[in-house]
Design an enzyme around this catalytic site. Structure first.
Site, PDB file in Angstrom:
ATOM      1  N   SER A 152      39.001  44.744  19.549  1.00  0.00           N
ATOM      2  CA  SER A 152      37.957  45.763  19.416  1.00  0.00           C
ATOM      3  C   SER A 152      36.902  45.318  18.392  1.00  0.00           C
ATOM      4  O   SER A 152      36.367  44.213  18.499  1.00  0.00           O
ATOM      5  CB  SER A 152      38.608  47.090  19.039  1.00  0.00           C
ATOM      6  OG  SER A 152      37.700  48.140  19.148  1.00  0.00           O
ATOM      7  N   ARG A 222      38.222  61.828  14.795  1.00  0.00           N
ATOM      8  CA  ARG A 222      39.383  61.021  15.191  1.00  0.00           C
ATOM      9  C   ARG A 222      39.924  61.474  16.546  1.00  0.00           C
ATOM     10  O   ARG A 222      40.314  60.658  17.378  1.00  0.00           O
ATOM     11  CB  ARG A 222      40.464  61.144  14.121  1.00  0.00           C
ATOM     12  CG  ARG A 222      41.735  60.384  14.431  1.00  0.00           C
ATOM     13  CD  ARG A 222      41.487  58.906  14.571  1.00  0.00           C
ATOM     14  NE  ARG A 222      42.721  58.166  14.776  1.00  0.00           N
ATOM     15  CZ  ARG A 222      42.780  56.863  14.982  1.00  0.00           C
ATOM     16  NH1 ARG A 222      41.674  56.149  15.027  1.00  0.00           N
ATOM     17  NH2 ARG A 222      43.931  56.260  15.144  1.00  0.00           N
ATOM     18  N   ASP A 317      41.109  49.878  30.109  1.00  0.00           N
ATOM     19  CA  ASP A 317      40.262  50.123  28.928  1.00  0.00           C
ATOM     20  C   ASP A 317      38.890  50.568  29.398  1.00  0.00           C
ATOM     21  O   ASP A 317      38.178  49.828  30.059  1.00  0.00           O
ATOM     22  CB  ASP A 317      40.169  48.821  28.114  1.00  0.00           C
ATOM     23  CG  ASP A 317      39.369  48.977  26.825  1.00  0.00           C
ATOM     24  OD1 ASP A 317      38.774  50.050  26.610  1.00  0.00           O
ATOM     25  OD2 ASP A 317      39.358  48.017  26.039  1.00  0.00           O
ATOM     26  N   HIS A 350      42.138  51.410  25.865  1.00  0.00           N
ATOM     27  CA  HIS A 350      41.648  50.517  24.815  1.00  0.00           C
ATOM     28  C   HIS A 350      42.784  50.147  23.850  1.00  0.00           C
ATOM     29  O   HIS A 350      42.881  49.009  23.389  1.00  0.00           O
ATOM     30  CB  HIS A 350      40.512  51.218  24.068  1.00  0.00           C
ATOM     31  CG  HIS A 350      39.819  50.344  23.071  1.00  0.00           C
ATOM     32  ND1 HIS A 350      39.219  49.156  23.418  1.00  0.00           N
ATOM     33  CD2 HIS A 350      39.631  50.476  21.735  1.00  0.00           C
ATOM     34  CE1 HIS A 350      38.690  48.599  22.327  1.00  0.00           C
ATOM     35  NE2 HIS A 350      38.925  49.378  21.302  1.00  0.00           N
ATOM     36  N   ASP A 351      43.645  51.107  23.570  1.00  0.00           N
ATOM     37  CA  ASP A 351      44.756  50.869  22.635  1.00  0.00           C
ATOM     38  C   ASP A 351      45.779  49.859  23.155  1.00  0.00           C
ATOM     39  O   ASP A 351      46.684  49.471  22.415  1.00  0.00           O
ATOM     40  CB  ASP A 351      45.472  52.185  22.302  1.00  0.00           C
ATOM     41  CG  ASP A 351      44.914  52.818  21.033  1.00  0.00           C
ATOM     42  OD1 ASP A 351      44.062  52.181  20.389  1.00  0.00           O
ATOM     43  OD2 ASP A 351      45.334  53.939  20.704  1.00  0.00           O
TER      44      ASP A 351
END
Lengths: 375, 197
Positions: A152, A222, A317, A350-351
Site C-alpha cells: 500500500s 477509521r 482489492d 486491500h488487506d
C-alpha cells in the site's frame, strides 16, 4: 508465540541531527526515528532490508514486545524461515516521520516553541520519508538495501526509493500499491479528514493542549477506511447480514454484526493513534504522484537503476486494484526495467497484503530467494 | 530439469543482445538459457501462478497476464522477438494475438503441434475418435487446446493475413528433420516452428 517467531524485540531511537528540508519548503532541524531491526547485518553489509509501513502501521513489524500478546503487523511474513527470512537478512523498519509511535510527529514537542506540534507539524511527503529513511540508513552504517519492501503506502515508498536513490537499492517489492491516487481514493481520504475536523474536540488540530482528542472523528475515519480495505466478498463471508440480537429492534442502535465490527475497529484504533498523524498520512497519500513530479533527472535515475522489481496485486482489492499495479508495471516496462508481476487470487481485499496466502508467500519467497543468491 | 528440445531450435534463431518477449513462458527456461548464452533481456508472460513461481526461481522477469486479454500494455516494436512456443492452440483469438505480436515485435516466432501428422490422421480415420497423442494428450472434452491446426492450415492463415514467413522448421518428435519431414511435412512433421514478420 509461533514457532518461527523472532521472539522479543525492543525498539530503539535514532536521533538525526542533519536538518531535513521538506518538499513543502519547511525544515526540520532535528528529529527522532524509532525503529526495530531483526536478524544481523552480515560482514560485507550486503543483506539489509527496509520495510516501509502503510497508513496506520509502525516500526513494530515482527516479533513481540514484552508483555504484549499480539506480534508486529507483518509477523507472518518476517522471521526465521519465513519469506523475508531473518536467518539470512537484516531487516530494518521504522516509524515514519510524522507518525505517532515514537518518531517525531504531531504529538512531539516542537523544540522552537516548547509546545506540542499539533497541526503545526509539517506535512511530510513520500519523498520526504524516503530522504529521512536514507538518514537512518547512514546512521546504521548500511551501504545499500538488498530489498526495499512495502504494501500500500509502503509500496509507494519502495517505488520512490528506486526513483530517488536508484544506486542504493537492489530489489524493490511494491505490494497492493498504485502509482498515484485516483479521484475516488482522494475522495475517501477527504471524507476521513472531514470526519476528524468536524469533531468538536478537533480544536484546529491543537487538541492535546486542551487535554482532549477528536476520537469520534478519528473512529469514523477509521471505520470508513476499514470498509475500503475489505472486499465485498470478505465482508459477506465474515458477517453476511448476521444480527447481534435475535430480531430487528426498529431503532438505530447497532444491530448487524458488521456495524458492531466497524464500531469496535474504530474504538480500538483511537486508543493507539493520533488524529494529526492520520491527517498527515492521508495527505501524503494524496500528494504521491512521482510520474508527474518526475523531472527528466528522475526518469534518468530510474533508467540508471539496476534494481529488480516485483509488483504484486490482489484480485479483490478495490482500493488499489490490479489495474493500478499494472500501471506501475507499464511504467517500468516502458523504461526497460527488470520487472515481474503477480496477481494473487485472494478474497481479502486491500488487506490481503497483510494476510497469509500460500501463493502470495510463495511468490515472495521465490523472488527473494533467487535475488538473494550470492549472499 | 531437462531443457525442452523444441526450445533449442527457437533459441538458435534468436540473435545475441536482443530483447525477447516470451508468451506462455512456462517455467521461464527459454529466457533463462537466452540470458545465459546470448545476453538477451526480456520478459516472460504466463497466467498460471505455478509458472510465475518457477520463472522467478529461474531468475527470469515474468508477468502474470492473460494472453486472451491482449497485449495492449506493450509499445510498437518494443521487442526484437515475440515468441509463442507451443501455445497457439490454447489462444482464444489467434489472429488477434498474432497481429498484436507483430505490432510489438520486429519478428515473431511461433511453434505448434501439427494436427496433420499421420498418427492423428490414423486415429480419426481408423478408430473414428479425436486424436490423443504425446504432444496433445487431452481428451476432447477436457482440453485447453481449442485452436488446433495443421501445417497446411497455418500456411494458408499466414497467406490470408499477409504474414511474411522468414524461416521455418518442421521436425519429428525429437526435434530432428529427416527425409520424410522434408518431403511431406504436413504428414510427417510433429512440431512446426515459424519465424514471421
Amino acid at each position: 508465540m509461533d514457532e518461527n517467531s523472532i521472539g522479543y524485540v525492543i525498539p530503539t531511537i535514532a536521533s538525526i541531527k542533519n536538518p531535513l528540508k521538506l518538499l513543502s519548503g519547511r525544515v526540520l532541524s532535528q528529529y527522532d526515528l524509532r525503529y526495530e531491526t531483526y536478524g544481523s547485518l552480515n560482514k560485507d553489509k550486503s543483506n539489509a532490508v527496509l520495510i516501509c509501513h502503510a497508513l496506520s502501521g509502525n516500526h513494530h513489524v515482527a516479533g513481540y514486545h514484552e508483555g504484549e500478546e499480539k506480534p508486529g503487523w507483518w509477523n507472518n511474513m518476517i522471521g526465521p524461515s519465513k519469506p523475508i527470512d531473518t536467518n539470512k537478512l537484516f531487516v530494518v523498519c521504522l516509524n515514519n516521520l510524522g507518525g505517532c509511535h515514537g518518531s517525531t510527529g504531531p504529538t512531539s514537542i516542537n523544540p522552537e516553541t516548547n509546545k506540542t506540534y499539533g497541526s503545526d507539524f509539517p506535512i511530510i511527503t513520500v519523498s520526504d520519508w524516503v530522504t529521512s529513511q536514507k538518514e537512518l540508513m547512514s546512521y546504521l552504517g548500511i551501504p545499500f538495501w538488498k530489498f526495499v519492501i512495502g504494501g500500500s503506502l509502503g509500496g509507494m515508498q519502495a517505488l520512490q526509493w528506486s526513483f530517488q536513490y536508484p544506486e542504493l537499492i537492489n530489489n524493490c517489492i511494491a505490494i497492493a500499491a498504485a502509482p498515484k491516487l485516483t479521484a475516488q481514493n482522494i475522495a475517501f481520504n477527504e471524507i476521513a479528514r472531514q470526519a476528524i475536523m468536524k469533531d468538536p474536540n478537533w480544536h484546529n488540530g491543537n487538541y492535546l493542549e486542551k487535554g482532549v482528542s477528536p476520537d469520534q472523528g478519528l473512529a469514523l475515519a477509521r471505520m470508513l477506511g476499514h470498509i475500503t480495505y475489505l472486499s465485498d466478498e470478505s465482508m459477506r463471508e465474515k458477517f453476511g447480514r448476521d444480527l447481534k440480537t435475535s430480531k430487528l429492534n426498529f431503532n438505530y442502535d447497532v444491530e448487524f454484526q458488521i456495524e458492531s465490527y466497524l464500531k469496535y475497529q474504530g474504538e480500538k484504533f483511537v486508543t493507539g493513534f493520533d488524529a494529526n498523524t492520520y491527517m498527515l498520512m492521508t495527505k501524503s497519500l494524496d500528494y504521491f504522484d512521482p510520474i508527474k513530479d518526475m523531472s527528466q533527472s528522475l526518469i534518468k535515475n530510474l533508467q540508471k537503476s539496476k534494481s529488480k522489481f516485483l509488483i504484486i496485486s490482489f484480485t479483490s482489492d478495490w482500493r488499489f486494484p490490479p489495474k493500478r499495479s499494472k500501471e506501475i508495471v507499464k511504467l517500468l516496462l516502458d523504461n526497460e526495467r527488470n520487472v515481474s508481476y503477480s496477481e494473487i487470487s485472494a478474497d481479502g481485499g486491500h488487506d490481503a497484503f497483510l494476510m497469509g496466502n500460500h501463493d502470495y508467500f510463495d511468490i515472495m519467497r521465490s523472488f527473494i530467494l533467487e535475488s538473494n543468491n550470492g549472499i | 530439469m531437462a531443457f525442452r528440445k523444441d526450445l533449442l531450435l527457437i533459441s538458435s534463431w534468436i540473435k545475441p543482445n536482443t530483447k525477447v518477449l516470451d508468451l506462455g513462458c512456462g517455467n521461464g527456461e527459454l529466457l533463462k538459457i537466452l540470458k545465459q548464452d546470448k545476453n538477451i533481456s526480456g520478459y516472460g508472460i504466463d497466467n498460471d501462478i505455478k509458472n510465475i513461481k518457477l520463472s522467478l526461481r529461474n531468475n527470469v522477469n515474468v508477468l502474470q497476464m492473460d494472453l486472451d486479454k491482449g497485449l495492449n500494455g506493450f509499445e510498437l516494436e518494443s521487442f526484437d522477438y515475440v515468441v509463442l512456443a507451443q501455445s497457439l492452440q490454447v489462444i482464444k483469438n489467434p489472429k488477434e494475438l498474432l497481429n498484436q505480436m507483430l505490432r510489438i515485435g520486429k519478428e515473431i516466432i511461433i511453434s505448434f503441434p501439427n494436427m496433420g501428422h499421420w498418427s492423428s490422421r490414423i486415429q480419426l480415420l481408423t478408430c473414428g475418435v479425436m486424436p490423443v497423442t504425446g504432444n496433445l494428450p487431452y481428451a476432447w472434452h477436457d482440453t485447453p487446446n481449442i485452436h488446433l491446426c495443421t501445417i497446411k492450415d497455418f500456411l494458408k492463415f499466414c497467406k490470408d493475413n499477409n504474414f511474411e514467413i522468414l524461416e521455418h522448421s518442421i521436425t519429428d518428435n525429437n526435434q530432428k528433420t529427416n527425409l520424410l519431414t522434408k518431403m511431406i511435412p504436413n504428414l510427417f512433421g510433429k512440431i512446426a516452428t515459424f519465424r514471421i514478420k
